[in-house]
Design an enzyme around this catalytic site. Structure first.
Site, mmCIF file in Angstrom:
data_model
loop_
_atom_site.group_PDB
_atom_site.id
_atom_site.type_symbol
_atom_site.label_atom_id
_atom_site.label_comp_id
_atom_site.label_asym_id
_atom_site.label_seq_id
_atom_site.Cartn_x
_atom_site.Cartn_y
_atom_site.Cartn_z
ATOM 1 C CG ASP A 46 -1.937 1.122 1.161
ATOM 2 O OD1 ASP A 46 -3.015 0.896 0.570
ATOM 3 O OD2 ASP A 46 -1.656 2.202 1.706
ATOM 4 C CD GLU A 88 -4.376 3.995 -1.601
ATOM 5 O OE1 GLU A 88 -4.594 4.352 -0.440
ATOM 6 O OE2 GLU A 88 -5.233 4.095 -2.520
#
Length: 615
Positions: free
Chosen positions: A479, A522
Site C-alpha cells: 500500500d 493504491e
C-alpha cells in the site's frame, strides 16, 4: 510406323508366297509320281498281256523280242521280268535268268504289293518300280489252268526303271511360273496396299501422336489426308471435337483451381491434368484443415496443426513461428521445429529489423549475396514468409533448408503452403483478438497490471498446482503511504503517475513467474510463486521498498517527489492452506506495518489477528 506396317505386310505376303510355292511343289511332285506309277502299271499290264498271249499261242521263244519292243518305249530305261518261286519250280528259271535282282524284287514277290523308289540327282530323276503278277481266275484269263498255283499267289513281277527328268522339268517350269506370278502379285498387292492404306496409316500415326500428347496433357487435333472413307473422316472429326472439349475443360479447370491455391514457382510437370490433380488433392486436404482449425480453441492448437501439415505433407524439417507486435516492438517465438531461426540474435529485441516484417514480402536465399543480413548460418538456406494477422501484428514463418535442392522444392510448394497459412490467418486473428479482449478484462487500464478479477480466476489453477508440486507462494500486500495527500496536493494526474512508477518498479523487481496485481486504489498484491522460504520473500519485499524509497518522480517545474510503501507478508501454504486466507493474513500484516509507522515490511503472525480484532 508406316515403314513398320509395310514391312509386316510384305513379310506376310512373302511368307504366303513361300507356303503357296511349297504346297504347289509338293502337289506337282505327288502328281508326277502318281502319273509315273500309272504309266508303269500300264506298261506292266501290257507286258502281262503279252506274256499271256505268247503262252497261249505257244510263242514263248519270241517273248524277248516283245520285251525289247516294250523297253524301247519312251522314258523306259530298263525292263525285266522276275519269275516267282512257284513258277520257277513248275517251269524252271526260263531261257535267261529271271531270278530277283535286288531286295525290292524279293520284297514284292513275298508281299505281292507294288513298291517303288525315286532316284534323284541334280540333273536326272528316275523311278525304280516293281509291280507283282498275281494269279487270277475268271473269264478271259485263268492262270490256274496253266500254273500249279492258287488264286492270289504271286506268279512273278515286272520291274522297270523309268526316266522322269522331262516330267521334272515340266514341274520346275510350272514352279517358276507360279513363283513369278506370286512375286508379281506381291508387288502389285504392296503397291495397291500402299496407295490404299497410306491415308489410314497416316491417320493412325496422327492418332498415336495425339494420344501420346494427351497423356502428357497436350490435347491436339489431328489432320488427315484425302482418300479416307466417309466413316473414317467422321471418326477423325469426332476425335478432334473430343480433344477440343478436353483442352478447353482442362485449361478452365486449371485456371480456376490456381485461383484457389496459386501455382508452383517452377512447372515441375507440363501436364495440366497432373497439376490439377495435385491442386484438387491439396484443396481436399485444405478443406479438412479448415474444418479442423475452426474447432480449435486456442492459437497454439492452430500453430501445432499447421506445423503437422508442414512436417507430414510437405516434408519440411526446420521452421519457426514468430509473432511480432509492432506497437510494443515485441517478437515472440511461439513454435519451433528442428534447427531454425538462425537470425534470432539480430532481430529478437529489434523486430522492426526483420526484413520479411518490414517489407511484408517473402525473403529467400539468393546466390552470391545475402537478402537477409541477419542470417549467418553457413551452408544453410532460408525462406521467410510474412503474414498480416492484424493491423500491427505479423506472423513470420522462418523456413530453413539443408540444401539448395531442398530450398527449390520448398519454393515449388510455397503456393500450396501459403494456402494453408492464409486459411489459418483469420482464425489466428480471432484467437488473438479474443486473447486481447480476455486480457483487457483481466488487466488494469492505468498500470497494465493484472486486476482482482484475474487473481480470482487464476487462483483456481494456481492453488491446486502449488499444492500438487509443493510450491511456496509468498503473498505481499503493498500500500502506498499517504497516497491521498498526493492526489490532494498534486492532482490525480500525478497520483496516476505515482501508481505507474510503482507498477514499473514491481515488474522490474520480481521474476517473470511471479504475479503483480493491482488490487484496488493504491493497494497492490505480489505473489512470489515458487519462492524458497519466507526469508527470500522478505528479501524481495525489502528490495521493493528500497527501490520505491529511492525513486524520484518528476512532478512539475523540476520538483521531485519521493514516496514509500508499507508491505505485509504471508506465506502459502505455511500460514494457511487457503490462498484467500493467506491474502487476508498479508493484509493484517500490512495493517500492522501502517500502524507501526509505515515504510516497512511486516511478517504475519497469529498475535496480529487478535490485535486487529480488538481494534
Amino acid at each position: 510406323m508406316r515403314q513398320k506396317i509395310i514391312f509386316q505386310f510384305l513379310a506376310i505376303a512373302i511368307l504366303l508366297a513361300v507356303i503357296i510355292t511349297s504346297l504347289s511343289l509338293y502337289n506337282l511332285r505327288n502328281t508326277g509320281i502318281k502319273s509315273v506309277i500309272h504309266n508303269a502299271e500300264s506298261i506292266s499290264q501290257a507286258v502281262k498281256n503279252g506274256l499271256t498271249t505268247h503262252m497261249i499261242n505257244n510263242n514263248m521263244d519270241q517273248i524277248d523280242t516283245y520285251l525289247n519292243l516294250v523297253s524301247n518305249m519312251n522314258n523306259v530305261e530298263k525292263l525285266w521280268l522276275v519269275r516267282g518261286e512257284l513258277v520257277a519250280k513248275q517251269f524252271g528259271n526260263g531261257t535267261k535268268n529271271e531270278s530277283p535282282r535286288d531286295d525290292m524284287d524279293r520284297s514284292v514277290l513275298l508281299s505281292g504289293e507294288m513298291k517303288y523308289k525315286i532316284d534323284e540327282s541334280l540333273v536326272n530323276t528316275s523311278i525304280r518300280i516293281t509291280i507283282p503278277y498275281i494269279a487270277t481266275a475268271g473269264v478271259g484269263m485263268d492262270c490256274l489252268q496253266c500254273h500249279d498255283v492258287s488264286y492270289g499267289d504271286t506268279l512273278g513281277a515286272v520291274s522297270l526303271v523309268l526316266d522322269v527328268s522331262e516330267l521334272k522339268e515340266i514341274g520346275l517350269e510350272s514352279i517358276y511360273l507360279i513363283a513369278i506370278a506370286i512375286v508379281f502379285g506381291i508387288i502389285l498387292i504392296v503397291y495397291l496396299g500402299r496407295r490404299i492404306l497410306k491415308p489410314y496409316i497416316i491417320l493412325f500415326e496422327n492418332l498415336g501422336k495425339s494420344i501420346s500428347d494427351a497423356v502428357s496433357g497436350k490435347f491436339k487435333n489431328i489432320s488427315y489426308t484425302p482418300g479416307l472413307t466417309k466413316d473414317m473422316v467422321s471418326l477423325a472429326d469426332e476425335y478432334n471435337t473430343l480433344m477440343s472439349i478436353f483442352r478447353d475443360t482442362s485449361e478452365d479447370i486449371e485456371k480456376k483451381l490456381k485461383g484457389f491455391v496459386g501455382h508452383r514457382q517452377s512447372g515441375y510437370s507440363s501436364n495440366p491434368l497432373e497439376e490439377s490433380k495435385d491442386i484438387i488433392a491439396n484443396l481436399s486436404n485444405l478443406y479438412q484443415f479448415k474444418k479442423e482449425i475452426e474447432l480449435d480453441s486456442t492459437k497454439e492448437e492452430i500453430y501445432n496443426r499447421l506445423s503437422q501439415v508442414f512436417t507430414n505433407q510437405f516434408k519440411i524439417k526446420h521452421f519457426t513461428f514468430l509473432e511480432i507486435d509492432m506497437l510494443k516492438q515485441k517478437m515472440t517465438e511461439v513454435l519451433k521445429v528442428g534447427d531454425s531461426f538462425h537470425c534470432r540474435a539480430g532481430i529478437i529485441d529489434t523486430p522492426h529489423l526483420c526484413r520479411a516484417a518490414r517489407t511484408k514480402n517473402d525473403v529467400t536465399s539468393i546466390d552470391y549475396h545475402d537478402s537477409c543480413s541477419h542470417f549467418k548460418k553457413e551452408n544453410k538456406f532460408y525462406h521467410c514468409i510474412n503474414v498480416d494477422i492484424s493491423k500491427n501484428a505479423y506472423l513470420i514463418i522462418n523456413f530453413v533448408c539443408d540444401s539448395k535442392d531442398e530450398l527449390e522444392e520448398l519454393k515449388d510448394n510455397i503456393s500450396f503452403i501459403k494456402s494453408y497459412i492464409n486459411e489459418s490467418a483469420p482464425s489466428i486473428e480471432v484467437k488473438l483478438l479474443m486473447n486481447a479482449l480476455k486480457e483487457s478484462a483481466f488487466k488494469d487500464g492505468l498500470t497494465g497490471l493484472y486486476n482482482r478479477k484475474f487473481l480470482e480466476e487464476h487462483s483456481k489453477k494456481l492453488v491446486p498446482q502449488a499444492l500438487r508440486e509443493n510450491l511456496n507462494i509468498g503473498v505481499l500486500m503493498l500500500d502506498m503511504d499517504h497516497f491521498k495527500a498526493v492526489n490532494d496536493e498534486y492532482g490525480h494526474d500525478i497520483g496516476d503517475k505515482v501508481l505507474k512508477e510503482l507498477s514499473r518498479i514491481l515488474m522490474e523487481t520480481v521474476r517473470d513467474s511471479d504475479l503483480v496485481i493491482r488490487y484496488g486504489g493504491e493497494e497492490f498484491i505480489v505473489l512470489l510463486v515458487g519462492v524458497k522460504n519466507e526469508f527470500d520473500a522478505m528479501e524481495v519485499a525489502n528490495k521493493i521498498g528500497k527501490k520505491v524509497r529511492e525513486n524520484e518522480i518528476d512532478v512539475y517545474a523540476g520538483n521531485k517527489l519521493r514516496k514509500t510503501i508499507s508491505i505485509g507478508l504471508s506465506m502459502f501454504p505455511e500460514d494457511s492452506k487457503s490462498l484467500d486466507t493467506a491474502m487476508k493474513n498479508a493484509d493484517i500484516a500490512l495493517y500492522e506495518a501502517k500502524n507501526s509507522g509505515r515504510d516497512k515490511v511486516i511478517r504475519f503472525n497469529e498475535e496480529q489477528v487478535s490485535s486487529v480484532d480488538l481494534f
